[in-house]
Each structure stands twice: as structure tokens, then as C-alpha cells.
Design an enzyme around this catalytic site. Structure first.
Site, mmCIF file in Angstrom:
data_model
loop_
_atom_site.group_PDB
_atom_site.id
_atom_site.type_symbol
_atom_site.label_atom_id
_atom_site.label_comp_id
_atom_site.label_asym_id
_atom_site.label_seq_id
_atom_site.Cartn_x
_atom_site.Cartn_y
_atom_site.Cartn_z
ATOM 1 N N SER A 241 0.867 -1.389 0.219
ATOM 2 C CA SER A 241 -0.284 -0.073 -0.244
ATOM 3 C C SER A 241 0.945 0.947 -0.120
ATOM 4 C CB SER A 241 -0.775 0.108 1.170
ATOM 5 O OG SER A 241 -0.662 -0.111 2.340
ATOM 6 N N HIS A 271 -1.559 -9.001 1.906
ATOM 7 C CA HIS A 271 -1.589 -7.998 2.720
ATOM 8 C C HIS A 271 -2.579 -7.340 3.493
ATOM 9 C CE1 HIS A 271 -0.245 -4.012 3.600
ATOM 10 N NE2 HIS A 271 -0.306 -3.111 2.525
ATOM 11 N N HIS A 319 5.268 -12.426 7.483
ATOM 12 C CA HIS A 319 5.521 -11.752 6.715
ATOM 13 C C HIS A 319 7.301 -11.761 6.187
ATOM 14 C CE1 HIS A 319 6.955 -7.325 7.613
ATOM 15 N NE2 HIS A 319 5.300 -7.142 7.432
ATOM 16 N N ARG A 328 3.258 -5.319 16.549
ATOM 17 C CA ARG A 328 1.776 -4.311 17.063
ATOM 18 C C ARG A 328 0.594 -5.601 16.814
ATOM 19 N NH1 ARG A 328 2.381 -2.964 10.669
ATOM 20 N NH2 ARG A 328 2.802 -4.872 10.538
ATOM 21 N N ASP A 376 -2.498 -8.740 11.480
ATOM 22 C CA ASP A 376 -3.474 -9.151 11.316
ATOM 23 C C ASP A 376 -4.339 -9.965 11.803
ATOM 24 O OD1 ASP A 376 -3.798 -7.457 9.433
ATOM 25 O OD2 ASP A 376 -2.515 -8.399 7.371
HETATM 26 N N1 CMX Z 1 1.204 -19.772 5.795
HETATM 27 C C1 CMX Z 1 1.362 -20.310 4.130
HETATM 28 N N2 CMX Z 1 3.186 -20.378 3.939
HETATM 29 C C2 CMX Z 1 3.135 -19.066 3.871
HETATM 30 C C3 CMX Z 1 2.891 -18.236 4.869
HETATM 31 C C4 CMX Z 1 1.787 -18.218 5.771
HETATM 32 N N3 CMX Z 1 1.106 -17.647 6.413
HETATM 33 N N4 CMX Z 1 4.063 -17.232 4.999
HETATM 34 C C5 CMX Z 1 4.381 -17.483 3.737
HETATM 35 N N5 CMX Z 1 4.347 -18.623 3.633
HETATM 36 C C6 CMX Z 1 5.594 -19.622 2.158
HETATM 37 C C7 CMX Z 1 4.640 -18.791 1.051
HETATM 38 O O1 CMX Z 1 3.664 -18.376 0.575
HETATM 39 C C8 CMX Z 1 6.266 -19.016 0.108
HETATM 40 O O2 CMX Z 1 6.025 -20.085 -0.219
HETATM 41 P P1 CMX Z 1 5.854 -20.453 -1.545
HETATM 42 O O3 CMX Z 1 7.846 -20.954 -1.562
HETATM 43 O O4 CMX Z 1 5.333 -21.856 -2.360
HETATM 44 O O5 CMX Z 1 5.787 -19.329 -2.636
HETATM 45 C C9 CMX Z 1 7.506 -19.731 1.929
HETATM 46 O O6 CMX Z 1 6.126 -19.356 2.617
HETATM 47 C C10 CMX Z 1 8.240 -18.442 1.655
HETATM 48 O O7 CMX Z 1 7.559 -17.604 1.790
HETATM 49 P P2 CMX Z 1 8.019 -16.412 2.557
HETATM 50 O O8 CMX Z 1 9.932 -15.694 1.774
HETATM 51 O O9 CMX Z 1 8.132 -16.497 3.939
HETATM 52 O O10 CMX Z 1 6.855 -15.113 2.648
HETATM 53 P P3 CMX Z 1 7.136 -13.584 1.884
HETATM 54 O O11 CMX Z 1 7.851 -12.444 1.941
HETATM 55 O O12 CMX Z 1 6.848 -14.219 0.239
HETATM 56 O O13 CMX Z 1 5.805 -13.436 2.196
HETATM 57 C C11 CMX Z 1 3.596 -12.767 3.152
HETATM 58 C C12 CMX Z 1 5.771 -12.582 3.186
HETATM 59 C C13 CMX Z 1 3.405 -12.067 4.029
HETATM 60 C C14 CMX Z 1 2.501 -12.310 2.151
HETATM 61 C C15 CMX Z 1 3.276 -14.467 4.129
HETATM 62 O O14 CMX Z 1 4.350 -14.216 5.114
HETATM 63 C C16 CMX Z 1 1.785 -14.860 3.739
HETATM 64 O O15 CMX Z 1 1.336 -15.021 2.966
HETATM 65 N N6 CMX Z 1 1.690 -14.881 4.796
HETATM 66 C C17 CMX Z 1 0.222 -14.778 4.859
HETATM 67 C C18 CMX Z 1 -1.167 -13.631 4.378
HETATM 68 C C19 CMX Z 1 -0.675 -12.967 5.645
HETATM 69 O O16 CMX Z 1 -0.859 -12.717 7.282
HETATM 70 N N7 CMX Z 1 -0.135 -11.288 5.206
HETATM 71 C C20 CMX Z 1 -0.485 -10.181 6.032
HETATM 72 C C21 CMX Z 1 0.610 -9.358 6.309
HETATM 73 C C22 CMX Z 1 0.856 -8.650 6.617
HETATM 74 C C23 CMX Z 1 0.148 -7.126 6.431
HETATM 75 O O17 CMX Z 1 0.514 -6.800 5.434
HETATM 76 O O18 CMX Z 1 -1.177 -7.066 6.415
#
Ligand code: CMX
Length: 444
Positions: A241, A271, A319, A328, A376
Site C-alpha cells: 500500500s 496484505h 511477513h 503491533r 492482522d
Molecule cells: N502460511 C503458509 N505459507 C506461508 C505463510 C503462511 N502464513 N507465509 C509464507 N508462506 C510461504 C509462502 O507462500 C512461500 O511459499 P512458496 O515458496 O510456495 O511461494 C514461502 O512460505 C516463503 O515465503 P516467505 O519468504 O516466508 O514470505 P513472503 O515474503 O513471500 O510473503 C507474506 C510474506 C506476508 C505474504 C506471507 O507470509 C503470507 O502469505 N502470510 C499470510 C497472509 C498474511 O498474513 N498477510 C498479511 C501480512 C501483513 C500485512 O501486510 O498486513
């Protein structure tokens, strides 16, 4: 007493030579290299954004203007009869880095009142959407409809546009947006969930208190709103964002265009929408597993594995930058633990049980680099407890808070004259060529 705008003008003037000198004298100094996985993998950790508004350390978490969350809450003047600062005090701090006096806070509160007039065509635009449109669509449309009022766009079109003072009209739009966005959010809430029962603003109240008032909430919710908007305000510049807002504004699109775009990014489930997904996941868990029994760690573990095995992410966990529990999250958890009633709430206890269980499951799963909860994972349960149970609205609340950080950042972007953003792309064939060359160099 100098106004917030005068203080900001002085700070921007004083700061400019630092940016100019860095570009002029040290422009070639390298601050990082980009790898192939960073180029393909979402530019993770690539250092190519600058902000002094907040900084996110992977292990410590967020600092706003150099202060941790507890330090920020401690330092700022508090709202009447409250342990929390007003959003207006925080806005002053975010923009200037100075802790305002009570008189300065009162001045911002009074000034925001003068900005809180939303034109009726904004309501018409939102009302024109199907009532089952997602509230984030309504917020984005509401922001875009207000673009007609943009002082930055008017200045640009005036024929007198001047880069050196362009930040002043961004500041004017930024103040209008942060003052009006809670009113637009409350309108959407009342339109969608309270049969269009609209409540006028109360001119005696600060922003958080007024939001509580407009959505028909109780006295205690005033602090929930203040805490929520401050905690969600800023998380340095690289999140979707904030980065989107910065990117769009870098083309000199005005703050309304820029933040409407930022809101569209916030609406993604990876996000800001994750807060709605967390509530959805938790309630579905209760529905599926706990109809006839109390939740247990074993049941939570099973549900988490079911989610992971079906290829979905566990919402509220992980994250891109953080490598520990999000402060947070902890700040909101502390709020729950200090609120009688909430600390014994069934849903809070379940969320606490997920906190005890999910990191272990995610570690065993072995993919997520950060198995700990983010902001979140905790926010929805507080809203739910206070009766804001329409969880598709939760990301709108995030968007109201995030406006503070995004607007403070683009005001400074213009103040320091940041350029249009335009990173360079390469082709896959180029990457393959460089990969081969590096392989050859390593074997020689
Ligand atoms: N559950 C399952 N798998 C997850 C995960 C979770 N909570 N968090 C990361 N992973 C997976 C990723 O999807 C990725 O898988 P692939 O290799 O198959 O693509 C792998 O672990 C490595 O990811 P990462 O480097 O740890 O995390 P990223 O930087 O790519 O992504 C985020 C970060 C937040 C998008 C991810 O942790 C996620 O999808 N979390 C759940 C959604 C969420 O809570 N989002 C809110 C974040 C805060 C905000 O912006 O508000």
C-alpha cells in the site's frame, strides 16, 4: 505558535540539502546488489526506497520516527480521559518527528474539523455501487470521487507549478484525506451494515472518538479506534500500500489518485485483507471443529495442517521483512489482556491458542521464513468483541490508519523532490546469460 505547516516547511527546507548532497556527491556509492531471486521474487530486501518516517527492523519491528510502539504511545499527549494519544497528535509526530504540545494537538484537531466536509457527490458515487460491493471498492471509489477537490492537481494545472513548493499542495490534500477518510469509512459502514443510518460528525471529538461516535460505538471503542489507526499507520515504505501510493504519486498523480491505488493494493489477501481472512478462518474453525467441544491445541493443529495441505496460507502469519512476532500484534494482545471481558472472551482465547500453535506448525511445514504472527492475526478479534462483526469491513479500518503513513510519506516525497519511479527490467534470456557467466567464473 508556529502551525504544523510552518514547522513542516522549516523541516523540509533544512532537510533538502542532505538529500541533494547525497545524490550529488555520493550518487555512485552502492548500498546493495540485486540477485536473480530478488528480481524474480518481488524485490525482497532490495534497498531502493528512502523514508525517514518509520523504519522496520526484522527483529525489533517498527519504529515511528525513531520510537518503538510503547515509546510512541508513552511520548505523545493523550486524548481526554484516555491512556492513548489522539490520532491528530500522532499525525503531527509522523510528519515532523517532533512530539507536539497539547496546544499543537488542539490546533490540528481544530484544523481537521475545517477539512471534514465531504461533497455530496462522493456519497452519490458510493451509493451508486451495488450494495454488496466490497467495502474496499467503496473506499477506493470514495477517494477517487474526492479527487475533484485536489489542491495539488489544481496547482499543477494553474500554470504556476513550481517543484520547490509543490509539497505544500500535497500537504493540503494529505490533511484533507486524513481528516475525511474516517468519515467516508463510517459512511460505508452505516450504508452497508446499518441500513444507511448516517450519523453526523460531532465537532467536539477527536478523530478516533468521532469515528466511534459515527459508527454507533461505545465509549471504550474510542481508544480502540485511536490505537488501531496509529498501529496500522506506517510500516516503512516497501509494503504494497505504501509503495503503490509512493509509486503512483511519483508520476505527479495527486494524492487522491495515489491513495486510491494504495487502497487497491491493501485490498489483497496477502496484505491488508489478511485481517478479514483471519476472522473468516477462525470462525470457520469454530463452526467446523467446535460445535460440540471446546477448542484444543490438537484441533487447531489439525485445522492449520488442513489449510497448509490444501495449498493455502495461514492468514495473519508470516511477513516479508519481520523475523519475530510483530510488535503491533503484541500491542493489541496487551490491549486485550488489559481489557476486562476481552481477556476472557472465547474468540480471544482461541486466537491466543492459535498463537501458541501456529508458529510450531509453520516451522515444521518449513516454507515460511517467518512463522510468527503479524498485525492482522490479532486485530479482528478486538473489533468482533466490540460488536464490529462485519469482517469484510476490517481492511477499511486498516486503510483509514494507513492513510496517515502514506500521506506523510508523499508529502515528504514532494518536499525532497523524489523522482518519478522507474526501475529497469531485464529479460529472462539476460538472466540466463548472466547465470552461465557466473557459473563459468566460479569454476575457473
Ligand atoms: N502460511 C503458509 N505459507 C506461508 C505463510 C503462511 N502464513 N507465509 C509464507 N508462506 C510461504 C509462502 O507462500 C512461500 O511459499 P512458496 O515458496 O510456495 O511461494 C514461502 O512460505 C516463503 O515465503 P516467505 O519468504 O516466508 O514470505 P513472503 O515474503 O513471500 O510473503 C507474506 C510474506 C506476508 C505474504 C506471507 O507470509 C503470507 O502469505 N502470510 C499470510 C497472509 C498474511 O498474513 N498477510 C498479511 C501480512 C501483513 C500485512 O501486510 O498486513
Amino acid at each position: 505558535m508556529a502551525t504544523l505547516k510552518e514547522i513542516l516547511a522549516k523541516k523540509i527546507e533544512e532537510f533538502r540539502p542532505r538529500t541533494t548532497r547525497l545524490v550529488k556527491e555520493f550518487g555512485d556509492v552502492k548500498i546493495g546488489d540485486v540477485t536473480i531471486s530478488q528480481a524474480i521474487g518481488g524485490a525482497r530486501d532490495v534497498k531502493c526506497l528512502v523514508t525517514d518516517i518509520s523504519y522496520l527492523d526484522p527483529h525489533e519491528g517498527i519504529r515511528f520516527r525513531g520510537k518503538t510502539i510503547p515509546e510512541t504511545f508513552e511520548a505523545l499527549p493523550k486524548a481526554p480521559n484516555s491512556n492513548y494519544p489522539t490520532v491528530e497528535a500522532f499525525w503531527f509526530f509522523l510528519l515532523t518527528g517532533d512530539v507536539p504540545t497539547q496546544a499543537q494537538v488542539d490546533e490540528v484537531i481544530a484544523e481537521w474539523k475545517t477539512r471534514q466536509v465531504v461533497p455530496s457527490y462522493v456519497w452519490d458515487a458510493i451509493r451508486g455501487l451495488p450494495r454488496d460491493s466490497h467495502p474496499m471498492v467503496m473506499l477506493s471509489v470514495g477517494l477517487l470521487a474526492m479527487q475533484r477537490d485536489s489542491k495539488f492537481a489544481a496547482f499543477y494545472n494553474s500554470g504556476k507549478f513550481n517543484k520547490n513548493v509543490a509539497w505544500e499542495s500535497v500537504y493540503e490534500d494529505a490533511c484533507d484525506i486524513v481528516a475525511r477518510i474516517p468519515i467516508v469509512a463510517a459512511f460505508i459502514y452505516n450504508l452497508k451494515y446499518r441500513s444507511d443510518f448516517q450519523v453526523p460528525i460531532d465537532p467536539k471529538l477527536d478523530m478516533g472518538a468521532n469515528f466511534a461516535h459515527m459508527i454507533g460505538q461505545c465509549e471504550d471503542y474510542k481508544d480502540v479506534a485511536r490505537m488501531y489507526f496509529i498501529l496500522h499507520s506506517d510500516h516503512e515504505s516497501g509494503n504494497v500500500s505504501a509503495h503503490t501510493t509512493h509509486l503512483v504519486h511519483s508520476a505527479l498523480s495527486d494524492p487522491y489518485y495515489a491513495y486510491s491505488a494504495g487502497i487497491n493494493g491493501l485490498a489483497g489477501p496477502l496484505h491488508g485483507l489478511a485481517n478479514q481472512e483471519v476472522l473468516d478462518w477462525t470462525l470457520k474453525f469454530q463452526e467446523k471443529y467446535c460445535k460440540d467441544q471446546e477448542p484444543t491445541k490438537e484441533l487447531v493443529t489439525k485445522a492449520l495442517w488442513d489449510t497448509l495441505n490444501s495449498g493455502q496460507v495461514v492468514p495473519g502469519y508470516g511477513h516479508a521483512v519481520l523475523r519475530k512476532t510483530d510488535p503491533r500484534y503484541m500491542s493489541q494482545r496487551e490491549f486485550c489482556l488489559n481489557t476486562p471481558g476481552l481477556k476472557d472472551d472465547k474468540l480471544f482465547k482461541l486466537v491466543a491458542m492459535i498463537f501458541e500453535t501456529a508458529p510450531g506448525v509453520l516451522m515444521e511445514h518449513g516454507k515460511a521464513k517467518n512463522p510468527w504472527p503479524n498485525v492482522d492475526a490479532q486485530s479482528g478479534v478486538i473489533q468482533w468483541y466490540y460488536g464490529v462483526r462485519e469482517w469484510d469491513f476490517y481492511t477499511v479500518l486498516f486503510g483509514v490508519g494507513r492513510a496517515l503513513g502514506c500521506m506523510a510519506n508523499i508529502t515528504w516525497d514532494r518536499g525532497l523532490g523524489y523522482a518519478i519511479e522507474r526501475p529497469k527490467s531485464v529479460t529472462t534470456a539476460m538472466l540466463e546469460k548472466w547465470a552461465e557467466e557466473s557459473k563459468k567464473a566460479a569454476s575457473n
